[in-house]
Design a protein around this motif. Structure first.
Motif, PDB file in Angstrom:
ATOM      1  N   ILE A  16      11.463   1.376 -44.860  1.00  0.00           N
ATOM      2  CA  ILE A  16      11.842   0.357 -43.872  1.00  0.00           C
ATOM      3  C   ILE A  16      11.042  -0.913 -44.104  1.00  0.00           C
ATOM      4  O   ILE A  16       9.819  -0.889 -44.189  1.00  0.00           O
ATOM      5  CB  ILE A  16      11.580   0.850 -42.424  1.00  0.00           C
ATOM      6  N   SER A  17      11.760  -2.029 -44.199  1.00  0.00           N
ATOM      7  CA  SER A  17      11.126  -3.343 -44.320  1.00  0.00           C
ATOM      8  C   SER A  17      11.518  -4.166 -43.092  1.00  0.00           C
ATOM      9  O   SER A  17      12.704  -4.402 -42.855  1.00  0.00           O
ATOM     10  CB  SER A  17      11.609  -4.034 -45.592  1.00  0.00           C
ATOM     11  N   ILE A  18      10.546  -4.582 -42.304  1.00  0.00           N
ATOM     12  CA  ILE A  18      10.821  -5.362 -41.098  1.00  0.00           C
ATOM     13  C   ILE A  18      10.887  -6.836 -41.477  1.00  0.00           C
ATOM     14  O   ILE A  18       9.903  -7.438 -41.888  1.00  0.00           O
ATOM     15  CB  ILE A  18       9.749  -5.111 -40.016  1.00  0.00           C
ATOM     16  N   SER A  19      12.083  -7.418 -41.336  1.00  0.00           N
ATOM     17  CA  SER A  19      12.273  -8.811 -41.739  1.00  0.00           C
ATOM     18  C   SER A  19      12.275  -9.772 -40.556  1.00  0.00           C
ATOM     19  O   SER A  19      12.357 -10.972 -40.758  1.00  0.00           O
ATOM     20  CB  SER A  19      13.562  -8.957 -42.536  1.00  0.00           C
ATOM     21  N   GLY A  20      12.181  -9.244 -39.345  1.00  0.00           N
ATOM     22  CA  GLY A  20      12.132 -10.111 -38.182  1.00  0.00           C
ATOM     23  C   GLY A  20      11.803  -9.334 -36.921  1.00  0.00           C
ATOM     24  O   GLY A  20      12.234  -8.195 -36.756  1.00  0.00           O
ATOM     25  N   MET A  21      11.003  -9.964 -36.053  1.00  0.00           N
ATOM     26  CA  MET A  21      10.663  -9.385 -34.748  1.00  0.00           C
ATOM     27  C   MET A  21      10.857 -10.473 -33.706  1.00  0.00           C
ATOM     28  O   MET A  21      10.351 -11.583 -33.871  1.00  0.00           O
ATOM     29  CB  MET A  21       9.210  -8.895 -34.741  1.00  0.00           C
ATOM     30  N   TYR A  22      11.593 -10.156 -32.640  1.00  0.00           N
ATOM     31  CA  TYR A  22      11.955 -11.167 -31.650  1.00  0.00           C
ATOM     32  C   TYR A  22      11.766 -10.647 -30.236  1.00  0.00           C
ATOM     33  O   TYR A  22      12.123  -9.515 -29.933  1.00  0.00           O
ATOM     34  CB  TYR A  22      13.427 -11.568 -31.823  1.00  0.00           C
ATOM     35  N   THR A  23      11.224 -11.521 -29.386  1.00  0.00           N
ATOM     36  CA  THR A  23      11.174 -11.217 -27.956  1.00  0.00           C
ATOM     37  C   THR A  23      12.356 -11.871 -27.244  1.00  0.00           C
ATOM     38  O   THR A  23      12.614 -11.572 -26.088  1.00  0.00           O
ATOM     39  CB  THR A  23       9.850 -11.705 -27.324  1.00  0.00           C
ATOM     40  N   SER A  24      13.067 -12.732 -27.933  1.00  0.00           N
ATOM     41  CA  SER A  24      14.251 -13.392 -27.383  1.00  0.00           C
ATOM     42  C   SER A  24      15.498 -12.893 -28.114  1.00  0.00           C
ATOM     43  O   SER A  24      15.653 -13.137 -29.315  1.00  0.00           O
ATOM     44  CB  SER A  24      14.145 -14.913 -27.549  1.00  0.00           C
ATOM     45  N   PRO A  25      16.403 -12.230 -27.395  1.00  0.00           N
ATOM     46  CA  PRO A  25      17.625 -11.775 -28.055  1.00  0.00           C
ATOM     47  C   PRO A  25      18.484 -12.939 -28.540  1.00  0.00           C
ATOM     48  O   PRO A  25      19.162 -12.828 -29.564  1.00  0.00           O
ATOM     49  CB  PRO A  25      18.338 -10.951 -26.975  1.00  0.00           C
ATOM     50  N   LEU A  26      18.437 -14.065 -27.851  1.00  0.00           N
ATOM     51  CA  LEU A  26      19.232 -15.226 -28.261  1.00  0.00           C
ATOM     52  C   LEU A  26      18.754 -15.775 -29.600  1.00  0.00           C
ATOM     53  O   LEU A  26      19.549 -16.114 -30.470  1.00  0.00           O
ATOM     54  CB  LEU A  26      19.205 -16.303 -27.176  1.00  0.00           C
ATOM     55  N   LYS A  27      17.433 -15.857 -29.760  1.00  0.00           N
ATOM     56  CA  LYS A  27      16.875 -16.327 -31.026  1.00  0.00           C
ATOM     57  C   LYS A  27      17.194 -15.331 -32.143  1.00  0.00           C
ATOM     58  O   LYS A  27      17.538 -15.722 -33.255  1.00  0.00           O
ATOM     59  CB  LYS A  27      15.367 -16.534 -30.917  1.00  0.00           C
ATOM     60  N   ALA A  28      17.100 -14.046 -31.842  1.00  0.00           N
ATOM     61  CA  ALA A  28      17.417 -13.014 -32.832  1.00  0.00           C
ATOM     62  C   ALA A  28      18.858 -13.144 -33.304  1.00  0.00           C
ATOM     63  O   ALA A  28      19.132 -13.119 -34.503  1.00  0.00           O
ATOM     64  CB  ALA A  28      17.171 -11.625 -32.249  1.00  0.00           C
ATOM     65  N   ILE A  29      19.781 -13.323 -32.362  1.00  0.00           N
ATOM     66  CA  ILE A  29      21.200 -13.451 -32.702  1.00  0.00           C
ATOM     67  C   ILE A  29      21.422 -14.660 -33.606  1.00  0.00           C
ATOM     68  O   ILE A  29      22.172 -14.590 -34.583  1.00  0.00           O
ATOM     69  CB  ILE A  29      22.064 -13.528 -31.431  1.00  0.00           C
ATOM     70  N   ASN A  30      20.753 -15.769 -33.303  1.00  0.00           N
ATOM     71  CA  ASN A  30      20.896 -16.975 -34.118  1.00  0.00           C
ATOM     72  C   ASN A  30      20.449 -16.762 -35.561  1.00  0.00           C
ATOM     73  O   ASN A  30      20.992 -17.356 -36.480  1.00  0.00           O
ATOM     74  CB  ASN A  30      20.112 -18.143 -33.511  1.00  0.00           C
ATOM     75  N   GLU A  31      19.463 -15.893 -35.769  1.00  0.00           N
ATOM     76  CA  GLU A  31      18.912 -15.701 -37.109  1.00  0.00           C
ATOM     77  C   GLU A  31      19.489 -14.486 -37.836  1.00  0.00           C
ATOM     78  O   GLU A  31      19.425 -14.408 -39.062  1.00  0.00           O
ATOM     79  CB  GLU A  31      17.391 -15.625 -37.032  1.00  0.00           C
ATOM     80  N   ILE A  32      20.064 -13.550 -37.113  1.00  0.00           N
ATOM     81  CA  ILE A  32      20.601 -12.337 -37.730  1.00  0.00           C
ATOM     82  C   ILE A  32      21.760 -12.651 -38.668  1.00  0.00           C
ATOM     83  O   ILE A  32      21.945 -11.975 -39.678  1.00  0.00           O
ATOM     84  CB  ILE A  32      20.972 -11.295 -36.655  1.00  0.00           C
ATOM     85  N   GLY A  33      22.521 -13.696 -38.369  1.00  0.00           N
ATOM     86  CA  GLY A  33      23.613 -14.091 -39.249  1.00  0.00           C
ATOM     87  C   GLY A  33      23.145 -14.395 -40.665  1.00  0.00           C
ATOM     88  O   GLY A  33      23.846 -14.098 -41.635  1.00  0.00           O
ATOM     89  N   GLN A  34      21.938 -14.963 -40.797  1.00  0.00           N
ATOM     90  CA  GLN A  34      21.396 -15.255 -42.124  1.00  0.00           C
ATOM     91  C   GLN A  34      20.640 -14.056 -42.711  1.00  0.00           C
ATOM     92  O   GLN A  34      20.690 -13.819 -43.911  1.00  0.00           O
ATOM     93  CB  GLN A  34      20.429 -16.452 -42.083  1.00  0.00           C
ATOM     94  N   ILE A  35      19.947 -13.314 -41.865  1.00  0.00           N
ATOM     95  CA  ILE A  35      19.139 -12.180 -42.335  1.00  0.00           C
ATOM     96  C   ILE A  35      20.026 -11.022 -42.791  1.00  0.00           C
ATOM     97  O   ILE A  35      19.733 -10.368 -43.779  1.00  0.00           O
ATOM     98  CB  ILE A  35      18.168 -11.691 -41.233  1.00  0.00           C
TER      99      ILE A  35
END
Length: 169
Positions: free
Chosen positions: A27-46
């Motif tokens: 498992i490689s953790i490529s992002g950790m977010y406390t804001s689901p909105l910010k996570a959604i914005n970046e998941i499209g690229q990740i």
């Protein structure tokens, strides 16, 4: 390597999950977010292979966040990590890979990680995946050594079989 994103509005819970997942070299953790909105914005690229997602968050319910994540990255698996068991049915209606209850147990997390590893497509020595198709009995498609593909709709499975059949002519 399985690319993962963690989303939980409580930073201690996020850090605990990170700590537990670091025990798995796959498992490689490529992002950790406390804001689901910010996570959604970046998941499209990740485009992670898996998102570990809390359900009860103040900005956006985890179920709604999962739906938006799947719109952006349909091949991403969702693993809900929550203290609430009443959302399990909704979670599995979204085809969640798993539903983990807090506090997390290492044994239960291991089962989830094992499922993720088992799902990861096998790669042969030349770097190409070997696709397996079974036509007798029930039509199934899978990568070598992996679980069969779960079709979101019966029509999709039928269309795939039709295209495969006509491609060979």
């Amino acid at each position: 390597m399985i690319n993962a994103v963690l989303v939980d509005d409580e930073r201690p819970a996020l850090r605990m999950l990170e700590h537990l997942l670091k025990e798995y070299p796959e498992i490689s953790i490529s992002g950790m977010y406390t804001s689901p909105l910010k996570a959604i914005n970046e998941i499209g690229q990740i485009r992670p292979q898996v998102v570990f997602l809390d359900i009860n968050m103040p900005q956006l319910r985890g179920i709604d966040a999962a739906s938006r994540i799947l719109d952006l990255s349909p091949d991403t698996d969702i693993v809900f990590v929550t203290a609430y068991d009443q959302y399990a049915i909704e979670a599995f209606e979204l085809n969640a890979l798993d539903y983990l209850l807090k506090p997390l147990s290492t044994e239960r997390l291991k089962k989830t990680v094992d499922r993720l590893i088992k799902k990861k497509p096998a790669v042969q020595e030349n770097g190409k995946r070997k696709l397996q198709i079974k036509c007798l009995g029930r039509f199934q498609v899978s990568w070598e050594g992996q679980e069969p593909i779960k079709w979101r709709a019966e029509k999709t499975r039928e269309l795939f079989a039709f295209l495969l059949h006509n491609h060979g002519r």
